[in-house]
Design a protein around this motif. Structure first.
Motif, PDB file in Angstrom:
ATOM      1  N   ALA A 112      50.964  34.392  49.101  1.00 23.52           N
ATOM      2  CA  ALA A 112      49.629  33.909  49.445  1.00 23.52           C
ATOM      3  C   ALA A 112      49.389  32.564  48.765  1.00 23.52           C
ATOM      4  CB  ALA A 112      48.573  34.914  49.002  1.00 23.52           C
ATOM      5  N   TRP A 113      48.910  31.606  49.519  1.00 26.87           N
ATOM      6  CA  TRP A 113      48.491  30.314  48.970  1.00 26.87           C
ATOM      7  C   TRP A 113      46.981  30.364  48.804  1.00 26.87           C
ATOM      8  CZ3 TRP A 113      51.662  26.423  47.452  1.00 26.87           C
ATOM      9  CH2 TRP A 113      53.002  26.496  47.853  1.00 26.87           C
ATOM     10  N   VAL A 114      46.504  30.154  47.591  1.00 26.36           N
ATOM     11  CA  VAL A 114      45.069  30.201  47.324  1.00 26.36           C
ATOM     12  C   VAL A 114      44.668  29.029  46.446  1.00 26.36           C
ATOM     13  CG1 VAL A 114      44.905  32.705  47.557  1.00 26.36           C
ATOM     14  CG2 VAL A 114      45.396  31.727  45.336  1.00 26.36           C
ATOM     15  N   ALA A 126      42.122  28.095  43.400  1.00 20.70           N
ATOM     16  CA  ALA A 126      41.283  28.713  42.372  1.00 20.70           C
ATOM     17  C   ALA A 126      41.344  27.883  41.094  1.00 20.70           C
ATOM     18  CB  ALA A 126      41.754  30.137  42.096  1.00 20.70           C
ATOM     19  N   GLU A 127      40.398  28.142  40.208  1.00 22.58           N
ATOM     20  CA  GLU A 127      40.331  27.416  38.940  1.00 22.58           C
ATOM     21  C   GLU A 127      41.359  27.900  37.931  1.00 22.58           C
ATOM     22  OE1 GLU A 127      36.481  27.270  37.185  1.00 22.58           O
ATOM     23  OE2 GLU A 127      35.504  27.029  39.115  1.00 22.58           O
ATOM     24  N   ASN A 128      41.656  29.219  37.928  1.00 22.73           N
ATOM     25  CA  ASN A 128      42.600  29.770  36.958  1.00 22.73           C
ATOM     26  C   ASN A 128      43.397  30.902  37.591  1.00 22.73           C
ATOM     27  OD1 ASN A 128      40.902  32.067  36.874  1.00 22.73           O
ATOM     28  ND2 ASN A 128      39.691  31.157  35.249  1.00 22.73           N
ATOM     29  N   TRP A 129      44.361  31.431  36.823  1.00 20.05           N
ATOM     30  CA  TRP A 129      45.253  32.450  37.341  1.00 20.05           C
ATOM     31  C   TRP A 129      44.522  33.727  37.730  1.00 20.05           C
ATOM     32  CZ3 TRP A 129      49.266  33.617  39.828  1.00 20.05           C
ATOM     33  CH2 TRP A 129      49.855  34.876  39.754  1.00 20.05           C
ATOM     34  N   GLU A 130      43.559  34.149  36.931  1.00 19.39           N
ATOM     35  CA  GLU A 130      42.827  35.379  37.229  1.00 19.39           C
ATOM     36  C   GLU A 130      42.099  35.293  38.564  1.00 19.39           C
ATOM     37  OE1 GLU A 130      42.637  33.814  34.229  1.00 19.39           O
ATOM     38  OE2 GLU A 130      43.918  35.214  33.139  1.00 19.39           O
ATOM     39  N   LEU A 131      41.428  34.179  38.787  1.00 21.64           N
ATOM     40  CA  LEU A 131      40.729  33.995  40.064  1.00 21.64           C
ATOM     41  C   LEU A 131      41.713  33.857  41.223  1.00 21.64           C
ATOM     42  CD1 LEU A 131      37.832  31.607  38.999  1.00 21.64           C
ATOM     43  CD2 LEU A 131      37.709  34.038  39.528  1.00 21.64           C
ATOM     44  N   ALA A 132      42.889  33.315  40.943  1.00 26.00           N
ATOM     45  CA  ALA A 132      43.911  33.202  41.985  1.00 26.00           C
ATOM     46  C   ALA A 132      44.377  34.585  42.425  1.00 26.00           C
ATOM     47  CB  ALA A 132      45.089  32.373  41.488  1.00 26.00           C
ATOM     48  N   THR A 133      44.521  35.520  41.482  1.00 28.74           N
ATOM     49  CA  THR A 133      44.933  36.879  41.858  1.00 28.74           C
ATOM     50  C   THR A 133      43.841  37.584  42.654  1.00 28.74           C
ATOM     51  OG1 THR A 133      44.186  37.805  39.748  1.00 28.74           O
ATOM     52  CG2 THR A 133      46.499  37.139  39.905  1.00 28.74           C
ATOM     53  N   VAL A 134      42.588  37.308  42.317  1.00 27.32           N
ATOM     54  CA  VAL A 134      41.472  37.892  43.071  1.00 27.32           C
ATOM     55  C   VAL A 134      41.477  37.360  44.500  1.00 27.32           C
ATOM     56  CG1 VAL A 134      38.960  38.007  43.236  1.00 27.32           C
ATOM     57  CG2 VAL A 134      40.063  38.285  41.017  1.00 27.32           C
ATOM     58  N   GLU A 135      41.671  36.069  44.656  1.00 26.94           N
ATOM     59  CA  GLU A 135      41.711  35.460  45.991  1.00 26.94           C
ATOM     60  C   GLU A 135      42.911  35.970  46.792  1.00 26.94           C
ATOM     61  OE1 GLU A 135      39.567  33.396  47.567  1.00 26.94           O
ATOM     62  OE2 GLU A 135      38.227  33.681  45.866  1.00 26.94           O
ATOM     63  N   ALA A 136      44.049  36.144  46.132  1.00 28.83           N
ATOM     64  CA  ALA A 136      45.237  36.646  46.818  1.00 28.83           C
ATOM     65  C   ALA A 136      45.012  38.078  47.298  1.00 28.83           C
ATOM     66  CB  ALA A 136      46.453  36.578  45.903  1.00 28.83           C
ATOM     67  N   ALA A 137      44.387  38.908  46.470  1.00 33.69           N
ATOM     68  CA  ALA A 137      44.092  40.285  46.881  1.00 33.69           C
ATOM     69  C   ALA A 137      43.152  40.293  48.078  1.00 33.69           C
ATOM     70  CB  ALA A 137      43.488  41.071  45.719  1.00 33.69           C
ATOM     71  N   ALA A 138      42.185  39.395  48.093  1.00 31.31           N
ATOM     72  CA  ALA A 138      41.279  39.300  49.235  1.00 31.31           C
ATOM     73  C   ALA A 138      42.040  38.839  50.482  1.00 31.31           C
ATOM     74  CB  ALA A 138      40.141  38.337  48.924  1.00 31.31           C
ATOM     75  N   PHE A 139      42.986  37.919  50.296  1.00 34.21           N
ATOM     76  CA  PHE A 139      43.799  37.445  51.422  1.00 34.21           C
ATOM     77  C   PHE A 139      44.636  38.583  51.994  1.00 34.21           C
ATOM     78  CE2 PHE A 139      47.755  35.682  53.097  1.00 34.21           C
ATOM     79  CZ  PHE A 139      47.255  34.827  54.050  1.00 34.21           C
ATOM     80  N   TRP A 140      45.207  39.419  51.116  1.00 33.76           N
ATOM     81  CA  TRP A 140      46.026  40.547  51.556  1.00 33.76           C
ATOM     82  C   TRP A 140      45.178  41.711  52.030  1.00 33.76           C
ATOM     83  CZ3 TRP A 140      48.696  39.676  46.344  1.00 33.76           C
ATOM     84  CH2 TRP A 140      49.676  38.701  46.465  1.00 33.76           C
ATOM     85  N   ASP A 141      43.876  41.653  51.778  1.00 37.59           N
ATOM     86  CA  ASP A 141      42.941  42.708  52.156  1.00 37.59           C
ATOM     87  C   ASP A 141      43.278  44.036  51.473  1.00 37.59           C
ATOM     88  OD1 ASP A 141      40.652  43.573  53.417  1.00 37.59           O
ATOM     89  OD2 ASP A 141      41.714  44.261  55.200  1.00 37.59           O
TER      90      ASP A 141
END
Length: 105
Positions: free
Chosen positions: A20-22, A24-39
């Protein structure tokens, strides 16, 4: 003084999901965005996420997957976004089929 947020382009990988390409400001938010992308729920994938690429100051409106210039939300053009979503869907269907038939444990 207002704190300026730094937008970083992340390529997040996780076992059992497409990359997933996302943005975000930091790694934690990037994982949250990736989880949302993967649903999927964030708690199920947070510990298994790995950073494949980190690109600070990535160019805007240039697709990170195909390199074309586009006008829309970051980080991918519409065609690549739909392609990646379809790949994720097909991967999940194949994993479900594998678990049902007993080929995956």
């Amino acid at each position: 003084m207002a704190k300026k947020s730094r937008e970083i382009l992340w390529e997040v990988g996780c076992e059992g999901h497409t990359d997933a390409w996302v943005v975000a400001e930091n790694w934690e938010l990037a994982t949250v965005e990736a989880a949302a992308f993967w649903d999927v729920p964030w708690a199920k994938v947070a510990a298994r996420c790995v950073c494949k690429q980190r690109i600070p100051g990535a160019p805007r409106n240039v697709c990170c997957r195909c390199g074309r210039v586009y006008y829309g939300p970051a980080p991918m053009c519409g065609a690549c976004r739909e392609t990646v979503r379809t790949e994720e869907y097909l991967l999940q269907q194949a994993r479900r089929r594998g678990y049902r038939t007993g080929k995956l444990a």
